[in-house]
Design an enzyme around this catalytic site. Structure first.
Site, PDB file in Angstrom:
ATOM      1  N   HIS A 142      -3.531   1.180   1.641  1.00 44.41           N
ATOM      2  CA  HIS A 142      -4.977   1.301   1.397  1.00 44.41           C
ATOM      3  C   HIS A 142      -5.730   1.650   2.685  1.00 44.41           C
ATOM      4  O   HIS A 142      -6.749   2.345   2.637  1.00 44.41           O
ATOM      5  CB  HIS A 142      -5.542  -0.018   0.865  1.00 44.41           C
ATOM      6  CG  HIS A 142      -5.497  -0.163  -0.622  1.00 44.41           C
ATOM      7  ND1 HIS A 142      -6.195   0.665  -1.481  1.00 44.41           N
ATOM      8  CD2 HIS A 142      -4.888  -1.077  -1.418  1.00 44.41           C
ATOM      9  CE1 HIS A 142      -5.996   0.273  -2.736  1.00 44.41           C
ATOM     10  NE2 HIS A 142      -5.195  -0.775  -2.725  1.00 44.41           N
TER      11      HIS A 142
ATOM     12  N   GLN B 133     -11.415  -1.531  -0.266  1.00 47.08           N
ATOM     13  CA  GLN B 133     -11.680  -1.858  -1.679  1.00 47.08           C
ATOM     14  C   GLN B 133     -12.994  -2.614  -1.864  1.00 47.08           C
ATOM     15  O   GLN B 133     -13.478  -2.728  -2.992  1.00 47.08           O
ATOM     16  CB  GLN B 133     -10.530  -2.681  -2.272  1.00 47.08           C
ATOM     17  CG  GLN B 133      -9.218  -1.899  -2.375  1.00 47.08           C
ATOM     18  CD  GLN B 133      -8.141  -2.745  -3.003  1.00 47.08           C
ATOM     19  OE1 GLN B 133      -7.486  -3.508  -2.326  1.00 47.08           O
ATOM     20  NE2 GLN B 133      -7.962  -2.622  -4.310  1.00 47.08           N
TER      21      GLN B 133
ATOM     22  N   HIS C 252       1.645  -1.974  -0.079  1.00 43.38           N
ATOM     23  CA  HIS C 252       0.540  -1.509  -0.918  1.00 43.38           C
ATOM     24  C   HIS C 252      -0.791  -1.658  -0.171  1.00 43.38           C
ATOM     25  O   HIS C 252      -1.601  -0.721  -0.149  1.00 43.38           O
ATOM     26  CB  HIS C 252       0.545  -2.312  -2.222  1.00 43.38           C
ATOM     27  CG  HIS C 252      -0.567  -1.990  -3.165  1.00 43.38           C
ATOM     28  ND1 HIS C 252      -0.341  -1.491  -4.439  1.00 43.38           N
ATOM     29  CD2 HIS C 252      -1.922  -2.108  -3.053  1.00 43.38           C
ATOM     30  CE1 HIS C 252      -1.510  -1.302  -5.041  1.00 43.38           C
ATOM     31  NE2 HIS C 252      -2.483  -1.684  -4.230  1.00 43.38           N
ATOM     32  N   GLU C 253      -1.000  -2.824   0.431  1.00 51.03           N
ATOM     33  CA  GLU C 253      -2.291  -3.074   1.094  1.00 51.03           C
ATOM     34  C   GLU C 253      -2.433  -2.242   2.369  1.00 51.03           C
ATOM     35  O   GLU C 253      -3.515  -1.729   2.658  1.00 51.03           O
ATOM     36  CB  GLU C 253      -2.462  -4.562   1.398  1.00 51.03           C
ATOM     37  CG  GLU C 253      -2.490  -5.457   0.167  1.00 51.03           C
ATOM     38  CD  GLU C 253      -3.419  -4.966  -0.938  1.00 51.03           C
ATOM     39  OE1 GLU C 253      -4.493  -4.425  -0.639  1.00 51.03           O
ATOM     40  OE2 GLU C 253      -3.053  -5.106  -2.120  1.00 51.03           O
TER      41      GLU C 253
ATOM     42  N   GLY D 105      -3.448  -8.986  -3.703  1.00 51.25           N
ATOM     43  CA  GLY D 105      -3.804  -8.362  -2.438  1.00 51.25           C
ATOM     44  C   GLY D 105      -5.132  -7.648  -2.546  1.00 51.25           C
ATOM     45  O   GLY D 105      -5.548  -7.264  -3.653  1.00 51.25           O
TER      46      GLY D 105
ATOM     47  N   CYS E 165      -3.266  -2.257  -9.194  1.00 50.36           N
ATOM     48  CA  CYS E 165      -4.233  -2.288  -8.098  1.00 50.36           C
ATOM     49  C   CYS E 165      -5.592  -2.659  -8.678  1.00 50.36           C
ATOM     50  O   CYS E 165      -5.966  -2.146  -9.743  1.00 50.36           O
ATOM     51  CB  CYS E 165      -4.298  -0.913  -7.440  1.00 50.36           C
ATOM     52  SG  CYS E 165      -5.498  -0.812  -6.094  1.00 50.36           S
ATOM     53  N   LEU E 166      -6.307  -3.529  -7.999  1.00 44.17           N
ATOM     54  CA  LEU E 166      -7.625  -3.943  -8.500  1.00 44.17           C
ATOM     55  C   LEU E 166      -8.603  -2.770  -8.543  1.00 44.17           C
ATOM     56  O   LEU E 166      -9.599  -2.824  -9.262  1.00 44.17           O
ATOM     57  CB  LEU E 166      -8.197  -5.079  -7.640  1.00 44.17           C
ATOM     58  CG  LEU E 166      -7.410  -6.401  -7.707  1.00 44.17           C
ATOM     59  CD1 LEU E 166      -8.004  -7.420  -6.757  1.00 44.17           C
ATOM     60  CD2 LEU E 166      -7.368  -6.936  -9.129  1.00 44.17           C
TER      61      LEU E 166
HETATM   62 NI    NI Z   1      -4.517  -1.782  -4.361  1.00 41.99          NI
END
Ligand code: NI
Length: 146
Positions: A134, A51, A130-131, A46, A88-89
């Site tokens: 963000h 991000q 999660h997304e 995701g 998470c990236l």
């Molecule tokens: Ni994330």
């Protein structure tokens, strides 16, 4: 299409409330294409607009059953709960257990502004939550159970 730089934890841009995406234009399409390339390049499941430094309400997920682009997503229903490992990236090389709903139903728009509903269970519910977090400046590390 291009790989974009992924903003890392500690950058204020990850802590902002994103604004509604109002324009369904070539610019949105280009950013979504770049986000897809960036997510796959990084082996993520995701990626949310903040991000890549864009404070707008859209994100993408792919938990193995195909890419889903969600513009202005809203969780309509949720049920159950699950605890599982999350990463998470924007928080590289860290993983921790987070509690999430087992099931969510999300309403969103596609890149052309058409409304759709997506349901997710298990990992897909986790990725959606999660997304969408963000987009409100929330990182999974805020929700880690100790
Ligand atoms: Ni994330």
């Amino acid at each position: 299409m291009a790989i974009r730089n992924i903003v890392k934890k500690g950058d204020d841009v990850l802590r902002k409330i994103c604004r509604t995406q109002l324009n369904f234009d070539d610019k949105l399409a280009m950013i979504l294409d770049d986000m897809k390339d960036t997510m796959y390049e990084a082996d993520g499941v995701g990626l949310a607009a903040p991000q890549v430094g864009i404070l707008r309400r859209f994100c993408i997920i792919d938990v193995g059953d195909g890419l889903i682009e969600l513009v202005n997503p809203v969780i309509m229903e949720q049920s159950g709960s699950q605890i599982g490992q999350e990463g998470c990236l924007s928080v590289p090389n860290e993983y921790a257990d987070v509690q999430r709903p087992m099931y969510v139903k999300v309403r969103a728009q596609d890149r052309n502004g058409n409304n759709f509903v997506v349901e997710g269970e298990g990992l897909k519910a986790r990725a959606l939550c999660h997304e969408i977090d963000h987009l409100d400046g929330i990182l999974y590390i805020d929700k880690v159970k100790r």
